[in-house]
Design an enzyme around this catalytic site. Structure first.
Site, mmCIF file in Angstrom:
data_model
loop_
_atom_site.group_PDB
_atom_site.id
_atom_site.type_symbol
_atom_site.label_atom_id
_atom_site.label_comp_id
_atom_site.label_asym_id
_atom_site.label_seq_id
_atom_site.Cartn_x
_atom_site.Cartn_y
_atom_site.Cartn_z
ATOM 1 N N ASN A 9 0.827 -1.211 0.000
ATOM 2 C CA ASN A 9 0.000 0.000 0.000
ATOM 3 C C ASN A 9 0.858 1.258 0.000
ATOM 4 O O ASN A 9 0.513 2.258 -0.641
ATOM 5 C CB ASN A 9 -0.971 -0.007 1.185
ATOM 6 C CG ASN A 9 -2.219 -0.822 0.864
ATOM 7 O OD1 ASN A 9 -2.385 -1.295 -0.258
ATOM 8 N ND2 ASN A 9 -3.089 -0.991 1.833
ATOM 9 N N CYS B 129 -8.428 2.162 3.196
ATOM 10 C CA CYS B 129 -7.135 1.472 3.359
ATOM 11 C C CYS B 129 -5.925 2.390 3.190
ATOM 12 O O CYS B 129 -5.232 2.674 4.163
ATOM 13 C CB CYS B 129 -7.041 0.296 2.395
ATOM 14 S SG CYS B 129 -8.167 -1.047 2.853
HETATM 15 N N1 LIG Z 1 -11.830 -3.011 2.303
HETATM 16 C C1 LIG Z 1 -10.772 -3.406 1.637
HETATM 17 O O1 LIG Z 1 -10.670 -3.225 0.414
HETATM 18 C C2 LIG Z 1 -9.637 -4.092 2.342
HETATM 19 C C3 LIG Z 1 -8.622 -4.709 1.566
HETATM 20 C C4 LIG Z 1 -7.560 -5.311 2.212
HETATM 21 C C5 LIG Z 1 -7.482 -5.267 3.594
HETATM 22 N N2 LIG Z 1 -8.453 -4.642 4.317
HETATM 23 C C6 LIG Z 1 -8.339 -4.635 5.776
HETATM 24 O O2 LIG Z 1 -9.332 -5.506 6.290
HETATM 25 C C7 LIG Z 1 -9.813 -5.044 7.543
HETATM 26 C C8 LIG Z 1 -11.319 -4.866 7.450
HETATM 27 O O3 LIG Z 1 -11.603 -3.858 6.493
HETATM 28 P P1 LIG Z 1 -13.061 -3.607 5.948
HETATM 29 O O4 LIG Z 1 -12.912 -2.626 4.844
HETATM 30 O O5 LIG Z 1 -13.740 -4.883 5.685
HETATM 31 O O6 LIG Z 1 -13.726 -2.897 7.222
HETATM 32 P P2 LIG Z 1 -15.281 -2.787 7.584
HETATM 33 O O7 LIG Z 1 -15.374 -1.677 8.550
HETATM 34 O O8 LIG Z 1 -16.100 -2.773 6.336
HETATM 35 O O9 LIG Z 1 -15.595 -4.171 8.323
HETATM 36 C C9 LIG Z 1 -15.143 -4.484 9.591
HETATM 37 C C10 LIG Z 1 -16.233 -5.304 10.281
HETATM 38 O O10 LIG Z 1 -15.743 -5.773 11.539
HETATM 39 C C11 LIG Z 1 -16.832 -5.765 12.432
HETATM 40 N N3 LIG Z 1 -16.352 -5.834 13.820
HETATM 41 C C12 LIG Z 1 -15.779 -4.863 14.567
HETATM 42 N N4 LIG Z 1 -15.472 -5.324 15.780
HETATM 43 C C13 LIG Z 1 -15.856 -6.636 15.813
HETATM 44 C C14 LIG Z 1 -15.792 -7.651 16.780
HETATM 45 N N5 LIG Z 1 -15.253 -7.434 17.993
HETATM 46 N N6 LIG Z 1 -16.270 -8.869 16.481
HETATM 47 C C15 LIG Z 1 -16.817 -9.107 15.261
HETATM 48 N N7 LIG Z 1 -16.893 -8.175 14.293
HETATM 49 C C16 LIG Z 1 -16.415 -6.953 14.563
HETATM 50 C C17 LIG Z 1 -17.567 -4.484 12.106
HETATM 51 O O11 LIG Z 1 -18.879 -4.461 12.605
HETATM 52 C C18 LIG Z 1 -17.504 -4.485 10.577
HETATM 53 O O12 LIG Z 1 -18.618 -5.142 10.009
HETATM 54 C C19 LIG Z 1 -9.037 -3.756 7.816
HETATM 55 O O13 LIG Z 1 -7.916 -4.067 8.591
HETATM 56 C C20 LIG Z 1 -8.621 -3.302 6.435
HETATM 57 O O14 LIG Z 1 -7.469 -2.500 6.468
HETATM 58 C C21 LIG Z 1 -9.542 -4.085 3.725
#
Ligand SMILES: NC(=O)c1ccc[n+]([C@@H]2O[C@H](COP(=O)([O-])OP(=O)(O)OC[C@H]3O[C@@H](n4cnc5c(N)ncnc54)[C@H](O)[C@@H]3O)[C@@H](O)[C@H]2O)c1
Length: 435
Positions: A212, A264
């Site tokens: 990234n 991200c």
């Molecule tokens: N979105 C992307 O394109 C992408 C790509 C690669 C990596 N990531 C990484 O993946 C991770 C998630 O990103 P995202 O975009 O899906 O975020 P998001 O906010 O869409 O989803 C995160 C989810 O986790 C849930 N959550 C929070 N605390 C929780 C708990 N204690 N128990 C169960 N669920 C819980 C939230 O309610 C939410 O639905 C991050 O670290 C991000 O950097 C995201």
């Protein structure tokens, strides 16, 4: 295999559905009841091309279900953790509260022999800390870190056919076994020849943030060239084409414009800088602070261009095309488009904004803006049109037809995505970034 996915947001929901589609039995767990309710009815809680079909077929197969009850993970042997790691409220570092809470809930239900797989993007050092927690609270389970590289808008394809797989595992037999189990989880991708890099925790964590950081740097590099082009009369798009022909450089990610946003890149480079400072190596990635500043300056530039073209902002009618941080997504986290729309409105402009998918999310964040369903409605009576998210619906607009609707034919192309000559010949005053 029997899999649980903890955290079913943009990453986790796609991962859960894709794993079920591949033939595994999957339970998705989240603390967000509304999200679980939607997913349980096979409704995608956000816009992602291909996800509704995938959810429908995986749910119909009986292999995919969603719940808020952590006890359901007890049926699974492999547990993916995909919760959010946003920027902390009080600084650049990643906020790991959700990761820690998810591990605490999960570890009450895992059994010896289970593999816990971190997918969230975390600061280097997090996995080895969590491995201690796993050893204390769930002896006999193994932690692996398997960073995710999916792109929103292409998440289904990227999950089913990733361009590489990275497994961070501990040394010894437990780590080798975890890698074998991950190979089984990803059997179809592995069979298709996807490169698999098996490494230690720190490397796996760093691969994600390094990738990234590199992409963000490439974008800010061309945007820095745009700043120079603006004061010299050069054209940054031609410059990008010319340097992009050099195979060592490549043309991708060299589109000058309003820069990167989303859930991200911005928070990942800030968290990387913060972690490097903690490690006493802040100097090594100090350039990322500059990358961030260049990126944010491009948003200022768009606001400045509108001000320049309209002689100020007060009462100026601005049509903003795009709200999502990029096309094919409804994600408005750190979206340059929404940020610019809000800044124009703060400056006194009368903003009418549109986006094919992100209006509902944008309205929640910025209720002060006026939202309409189409570019034509946004452009009606506008003094200036600002394209910020390059949806095909916008880049394919006919400048003649749109010209008949506006008060003044002035356009700012925040993504250098329009054919400048075509718009000029239709009588538009055309402003791009870096050209
Ligand atoms: N979105 C992307 O394109 C992408 C790509 C690669 C990596 N990531 C990484 O993946 C991770 C998630 O990103 P995202 O975009 O899906 O975020 P998001 O906010 O869409 O989803 C995160 C989810 O986790 C849930 N959550 C929070 N605390 C929780 C708990 N204690 N128990 C169960 N669920 C819980 C939230 O309610 C939410 O639905 C991050 O670290 C991000 O950097 C995201």
């Amino acid at each position: 295999m029997r899999i649980s996915v903890i955290g079913v947001g943009y990453l986790g929901a796609v991962h859960a559905a894709a794993m079920a589609d591949l033939g595994h039995t999957v339970v998705g767990v989240d603390v967000d009841e509304a999200k679980i309710a939607a997913l349980s009815e096979a409704r995608a809680p956000f816009f992602e091309p291909g996800l509704p079909d995938l959810l429908a077929s995986a749910t119909a197969s009986g292999r995919l279900r969603f719940t808020t009850d952590f006890a359901a993970v007890a049926d699974a042997d492999v547990h993916f953790v995909a919760v959010g790691t946003p920027q902390s409220a009080d600084g650049d570092a990643a906020d790991l509260r959700f990761v820690d809470a998810a591990f605490a809930s999960l570890l009450e239900h895992v059994s010896p022999g289970d593999v816990i797989v971190g997918k969230s993007t975390v600061p280097v050092g997090t996995a080895s800390r969590l491995a201690q927690v796993v050893a204390e609270r769930a002896p006999g389970a193994t932690l692996a870190w398997n960073p995710e590289f999916l792109r929103e808008g292409f998440a289904v394809k990227d999950t089913v056919s990733p361009d590489r797989l990275v497994y961070g595992v501990p040394e010894g037999e437990a780590g080798a076994r975890a890698a074998r189990i991950l190979d089984e989880v990803y059997a179809s991708a592995v069979a298709a020849g996807t490169p698999v890099i098996v490494t230690d925790y720190a490397t796996a964590e760093l691969v994600k943030v390094a990738a990234n950081a590199f992409l963000a740097t490439k974008i800010s590099f061309i945007n820095a060239m745009a700043e120079i082009a603006e004061v010299t009369g050069a054209d940054v798009t031609q410059l990008a084409d010319a340097i992009g022909h050099d195979a060592r450089i490549g043309r991708r990610f060299l589109n000058a414009g309003v820069g990167f946003g989303g859930g991200c890149l911005p928070k990942d480079i800030r968290a990387f800088s913060a972690r490097a400072r903690e490690l006493g190596r802040g100097d090594s990635v100090r350039f990322l602070d500059e990358v961030d500043k260049i990126n944010l300056r491009r948003r200022d530039r768009v606001v400045e261009l509108v001000r320049e073209e309209c002689g100020g902002l007060e009462g100026v009618r601005v049509a903003v095309l795009g709200l999502a941080f990029k096309p094919h997504s409804d994600d408005i986290r750190d979206s340059p488009a929404l940020d610019i729309a809000m800044r124009l409105a703060d400056g006194g402009a009368v903003v009418t904004a549109t986006d094919p998918e992100a209006i509902a999310n944008a309205r929640r964040r910025a209720p002060q803006l006026a939202f309409v369903e189409s570019a034509a409605e946004a452009a009606a009576g506008a003094d200036i049109v600002v394209l910020i998210t390059e949806w095909p619906e916008f880049t394919g607009l006919d400048p003649e037809e749109l010209g008949a609707l506006v008060s003044h034919r002035v356009v700012v192309d925040g993504r250098n995505a329009l054919d400048a000559e075509r718009w000029r010949s239709a009588g538009w005053r055309f402003r791009g970034l870096g050209r």
